[in-house]
Design a protein around this motif. Sequence first.
Motif, PDB file in Angstrom:
ATOM      1  N   VAL A 281       0.849  -1.186   0.000  1.00 23.41           N
ATOM      2  CA  VAL A 281       0.000   0.000   0.000  1.00 23.41           C
ATOM      3  C   VAL A 281       0.889   1.243   0.000  1.00 23.41           C
ATOM      4  CG1 VAL A 281      -1.706   1.296   1.343  1.00 23.41           C
ATOM      5  CG2 VAL A 281      -1.853  -1.199   1.204  1.00 23.41           C
ATOM      6  N   TYR A 282       0.414   2.307  -0.642  1.00 23.07           N
ATOM      7  CA  TYR A 282       1.153   3.563  -0.697  1.00 23.07           C
ATOM      8  C   TYR A 282       0.521   4.582   0.240  1.00 23.07           C
ATOM      9  CZ  TYR A 282       3.414   1.547  -4.758  1.00 23.07           C
ATOM     10  OH  TYR A 282       4.130   0.716  -5.585  1.00 23.07           O
ATOM     11  N   GLY A 283       1.373   5.241   1.019  1.00 22.32           N
ATOM     12  CA  GLY A 283       0.887   6.232   1.965  1.00 22.32           C
ATOM     13  C   GLY A 283       1.467   7.607   1.687  1.00 22.32           C
TER      14      GLY A 283
ATOM     15  N   GLY B 297      -9.291   4.139  -5.582  1.00 21.89           N
ATOM     16  CA  GLY B 297      -8.019   3.616  -5.115  1.00 21.89           C
ATOM     17  C   GLY B 297      -7.716   3.857  -3.657  1.00 21.89           C
ATOM     18  N   VAL B 298      -8.465   4.744  -2.993  1.00 21.48           N
ATOM     19  CA  VAL B 298      -8.190   5.062  -1.591  1.00 21.48           C
ATOM     20  C   VAL B 298      -8.661   3.915  -0.695  1.00 21.48           C
ATOM     21  CG1 VAL B 298      -8.643   6.649   0.310  1.00 21.48           C
ATOM     22  CG2 VAL B 298      -8.279   7.537  -1.997  1.00 21.48           C
ATOM     23  N   ILE B 299      -7.823   3.538   0.252  1.00 19.51           N
ATOM     24  CA  ILE B 299      -8.127   2.432   1.164  1.00 19.51           C
ATOM     25  C   ILE B 299      -8.541   2.947   2.530  1.00 19.51           C
ATOM     26  CG2 ILE B 299      -7.179   0.383   2.316  1.00 19.51           C
ATOM     27  CD1 ILE B 299      -5.186   0.193  -0.044  1.00 19.51           C
ATOM     28  N   ASP B 300      -7.771   3.864   3.094  1.00 14.09           N
ATOM     29  CA  ASP B 300      -8.045   4.297   4.461  1.00 14.09           C
ATOM     30  C   ASP B 300      -7.306   5.606   4.740  1.00 14.09           C
ATOM     31  OD1 ASP B 300      -9.062   4.264   7.016  1.00 14.09           O
ATOM     32  OD2 ASP B 300      -8.079   2.412   7.642  1.00 14.09           O
ATOM     33  N   VAL B 301      -7.706   6.259   5.818  1.00 14.28           N
ATOM     34  CA  VAL B 301      -7.004   7.419   6.356  1.00 14.28           C
ATOM     35  C   VAL B 301      -6.765   7.138   7.829  1.00 14.28           C
ATOM     36  CG1 VAL B 301      -7.052   9.898   6.805  1.00 14.28           C
ATOM     37  CG2 VAL B 301      -8.135   8.980   4.732  1.00 14.28           C
ATOM     38  N   VAL B 302      -5.503   7.141   8.225  1.00 13.13           N
ATOM     39  CA  VAL B 302      -5.158   6.826   9.607  1.00 13.13           C
ATOM     40  C   VAL B 302      -4.781   8.115  10.324  1.00 13.13           C
ATOM     41  CG1 VAL B 302      -3.629   5.517  11.124  1.00 13.13           C
ATOM     42  CG2 VAL B 302      -4.380   4.534   8.950  1.00 13.13           C
ATOM     43  N   THR B 303      -5.439   8.378  11.441  1.00  8.88           N
ATOM     44  CA  THR B 303      -5.151   9.575  12.238  1.00  8.88           C
ATOM     45  C   THR B 303      -4.922   9.249  13.706  1.00  8.88           C
ATOM     46  OG1 THR B 303      -7.493   9.965  12.679  1.00  8.88           O
ATOM     47  CG2 THR B 303      -6.556  11.013  10.721  1.00  8.88           C
TER      48      THR B 303
ATOM     49  N   VAL C 106      -2.688   9.140   4.372  1.00  5.33           N
ATOM     50  CA  VAL C 106      -3.716   8.633   3.471  1.00  5.33           C
ATOM     51  C   VAL C 106      -3.142   7.432   2.735  1.00  5.33           C
ATOM     52  CG1 VAL C 106      -5.191   9.151   1.504  1.00  5.33           C
ATOM     53  CG2 VAL C 106      -4.753  10.912   3.215  1.00  5.33           C
ATOM     54  N   LEU C 107      -3.899   6.338   2.698  1.00  2.55           N
ATOM     55  CA  LEU C 107      -3.423   5.072   2.142  1.00  2.55           C
ATOM     56  C   LEU C 107      -4.231   4.698   0.906  1.00  2.55           C
ATOM     57  CD1 LEU C 107      -3.366   3.408   5.629  1.00  2.55           C
ATOM     58  CD2 LEU C 107      -1.339   4.142   4.371  1.00  2.55           C
ATOM     59  N   ALA C 108      -3.521   4.276  -0.138  1.00  8.54           N
ATOM     60  CA  ALA C 108      -4.203   3.930  -1.384  1.00  8.54           C
ATOM     61  C   ALA C 108      -3.447   2.832  -2.109  1.00  8.54           C
ATOM     62  CB  ALA C 108      -4.331   5.166  -2.272  1.00  8.54           C
TER      63      ALA C 108
ATOM     64  N   ILE D 100       2.230   1.877  11.791  1.00  2.78           N
ATOM     65  CA  ILE D 100       0.890   1.717  12.360  1.00  2.78           C
ATOM     66  C   ILE D 100      -0.118   1.409  11.270  1.00  2.78           C
ATOM     67  CG2 ILE D 100      -0.941   2.959  13.583  1.00  2.78           C
ATOM     68  CD1 ILE D 100       1.403   4.380  15.086  1.00  2.78           C
ATOM     69  N   ALA D 101       0.044   2.048  10.100  1.00  2.00           N
ATOM     70  CA  ALA D 101      -0.864   1.748   8.995  1.00  2.00           C
ATOM     71  C   ALA D 101      -0.715   0.306   8.528  1.00  2.00           C
ATOM     72  CB  ALA D 101      -0.595   2.714   7.850  1.00  2.00           C
ATOM     73  N   ALA D 102       0.538  -0.182   8.485  1.00  2.00           N
ATOM     74  CA  ALA D 102       0.764  -1.568   8.069  1.00  2.00           C
ATOM     75  C   ALA D 102       0.122  -2.549   9.040  1.00  2.00           C
ATOM     76  CB  ALA D 102       2.268  -1.831   7.946  1.00  2.00           C
ATOM     77  N   LYS D 103       0.193  -2.252  10.321  1.00  2.00           N
ATOM     78  CA  LYS D 103      -0.443  -3.109  11.324  1.00  2.00           C
ATOM     79  C   LYS D 103      -1.950  -3.099  11.154  1.00  2.00           C
ATOM     80  CE  LYS D 103      -0.220  -5.618  15.136  1.00  2.00           C
ATOM     81  NZ  LYS D 103       0.426  -6.944  15.165  1.00  2.00           N
ATOM     82  N   ARG D 104      -2.489  -1.931  10.904  1.00  2.00           N
ATOM     83  CA  ARG D 104      -3.940  -1.790  10.779  1.00  2.00           C
ATOM     84  C   ARG D 104      -4.478  -2.507   9.551  1.00  2.00           C
ATOM     85  NH1 ARG D 104      -7.141   3.820  11.853  1.00  2.00           N
ATOM     86  NH2 ARG D 104      -8.883   3.581  10.414  1.00  2.00           N
ATOM     87  N   LEU D 105      -3.730  -2.428   8.431  1.00  3.32           N
ATOM     88  CA  LEU D 105      -4.208  -3.018   7.183  1.00  3.32           C
ATOM     89  C   LEU D 105      -3.775  -4.465   6.998  1.00  3.32           C
ATOM     90  CD1 LEU D 105      -3.593  -0.088   4.658  1.00  3.32           C
ATOM     91  CD2 LEU D 105      -5.671  -0.622   5.944  1.00  3.32           C
ATOM     92  N   GLY D 106      -2.730  -4.876   7.722  1.00  4.36           N
ATOM     93  CA  GLY D 106      -2.192  -6.210   7.506  1.00  4.36           C
ATOM     94  C   GLY D 106      -1.477  -6.332   6.180  1.00  4.36           C
ATOM     95  N   ARG D 107      -0.961  -5.220   5.667  1.00  8.12           N
ATOM     96  CA  ARG D 107      -0.255  -5.184   4.386  1.00  8.12           C
ATOM     97  C   ARG D 107       0.973  -4.288   4.519  1.00  8.12           C
ATOM     98  NH1 ARG D 107      -4.795  -3.487   0.021  1.00  8.12           N
ATOM     99  NH2 ARG D 107      -2.972  -3.615  -1.372  1.00  8.12           N
TER     100      ARG D 107
END
Length: 750
Positions: free
Chosen positions: A58-60, A85-91, A126-128, A270-277
Amino acid sequence: MFGFGHTNKLRMDEAQPTSLLDLGAQNVIGKPLDRYEGPLKVTGQAPYSAEYSFPDMVYGVLVGARIASGRVVSIDADAVKSLPGVIDVVTDYKAFIRNSGQGGETKSPTQGVEEIAYFGQVIAIVLAENYEAARDAAIQLPVAYENGEGRFDFAAHKSETDTPPPNNTPAHFSQGDIAAAMSEAATTVDETFTTPSQNSAAMEPHASVAMWEDDKLIVYGAYQIPTKDAMQLADALGLSKDKVRIVAPYIGGGFGSKLGIAPETTAAAIAAKRLGRPVKAVMLRQQVFDATVRRSNTEQRIRLAADAYGRLIGIGHETLTSNLPGEDFFEPSGIGTHFLYPGENRLITHDQVRLNLVLSGSMRAPGEASGMLALEVAMDMLAEKMELDPIELRRRNEPLVDPEKNIPYSSRSLRQCLDEGAERFGWDARHARPGQRREGEWLIGMGVASAARSNILQQEEARVRIDASGHAMIETAMTDIGTGTYSVLSQVAGELLGLDPRVIEIRMGDSDLPASNGSGGSWGACGSGSAVYLACEELRRQIAKALGVEPDAMTLKDGHAIAGNRSVPLSEIVGEGMEATGSISPGKQKDAVTQASFGAHFAEVAVNAVTGETRVRRMLGVFAAGRILNEKTARSQCLGGMTFGIGAALTEEVLHDTRNGKLVNHDLAEYHIPVNADVPQLEVHFVSERDHHANPLHAKGIGELGISGAGASIANAIYNACGVRVRDYPLTLDKVLHGMMELEQKGQPV
């Protein structure tokens, strides 16, 4: 992390009068060998952090605050999640707060970001599925703020200061009575100099690729100290230190900006942990300026008191710097003043002005780089007042012992550097009176400045193995930030083990390897090189034992052990292989002697009498840093430092908007680093020297020596050319032209 198998430990409690490097027969130490990893870099095979790619990655893209003081009221993540293409927004993650340890300290940031301390502070990622989608969504992400009362203007708040706690050097030092010395002196100088904020502007932006393997975090990042950075990241995320691994085999420059973890690392983790990717986060160039670290601006008052002979009886160096509220780091501009010149009456202070500007931290030669821009110009002014040649003034102020600690120098070759540099540069052709040499519109001048940089030894470990084929492998968490560490370590091992450096494999830049304090403070090559030296010393003992001889009765050369009229290939001696670990740590020598590298800078400039433009025509540096381990990489370090000096003197300046704290010039189009047209052919020479007190290599740090004093030699040359003394860096043409106009108005045209 420390201690593997056969460990050869050395604590530097005593001087090391002999070195095995002087007894080696391979004849590779000190030689100007090409970079070990050079072919990989020029062919694009050396992977940098942003180039790592993994399946399902995933690209952040980071989002920075658009205010400099206040708080985030809300972030409307749903507004962009529906974009293609947007996956999530981590805050809601840790460590996006400003305390990322860039100044050298390790901290545990609080949860999330609400309070904003500076413009550009990272508040979201922002993750996409692709970079373009993530960037588009990051631009469109709605954020609501509540503005606070910020402090952005250094001049407006410089009367509101505090004294920071010690940061390797005391913030305040006093000895004798500087005021009395100034009143009693035959000649005095009392001047104030200002230097601006600067950015390291490393070629490679900060980048991290984070992934989790079960409960272990692995980050491929651009970091100078993987061992400590892994600990810092573990602390920030609430993990045990064995659950974090940082991998950084190649780094595209750091200059201090990558000493600690930056916001993109924790965001990606943290984003990688949240998405599992796996998540890749690469800072935009503007974000590197906005949200990593700057060299602090300074205001420095220099006082020099000299007797009739020119000998200093008093020296004062009082510095105001700036940083965020609550930060301990301060730019130690007076650090070189502590030991460079004599004077029984001394005052060296550092005080902080608290501002809502991006974090201030370490940048190449923190302290000396800014402090010597002031001190060495003040010495030039003193020389002129006393009608002394600037080199002669420095000769008369050569101390026999450290003027504050009353202990000897481990080695000090400043005078030799000045004398050799003067001869090579043609200093005797310099006119003492400014404005005496002209070529058309161009006024020509020469300047000189001393160079000094403290030598530091940190605890280091390295493991060296010889396999069944007789080839060797070095393993250490040490990094190479472009300084030539790969080459130096291969040469140390090659000399001691009698091997061609090209057949030695090196694994570096991985926090799972033997612990290292990495690249920073000019301690890298000497510390990690000493650890390799000690590991090889232990291997030599093992090889000698297998041969049935004493180590000093054996010669290792070209992959053979030679002793008692026998020449045996290492492959026949080591069996299935041999392994040893070397460990070095500072000891009593740190306090028994003052350790520093020294040098001298010479510059010739041309100043346009019509426009005030300055062009550096030539520069020469002569340096003494103990044993030179690789002449080519050492010279390269000095060339880079001298180029830094050109930038500090003439072009580099981070501009802060005093109304709102924004960085006005946060990219390489507007932050002006020297380019090819600004840099003449630079000349570097080394004084032969050995420092028995520093380490068993007898070498000292050189990476930051080349910048220390370099800019001051240019400032002094500008004065010699046109008679204008600018005390506000950088010395841009408008300031020089204004000075020439003032001289003309006073009836003193050049």
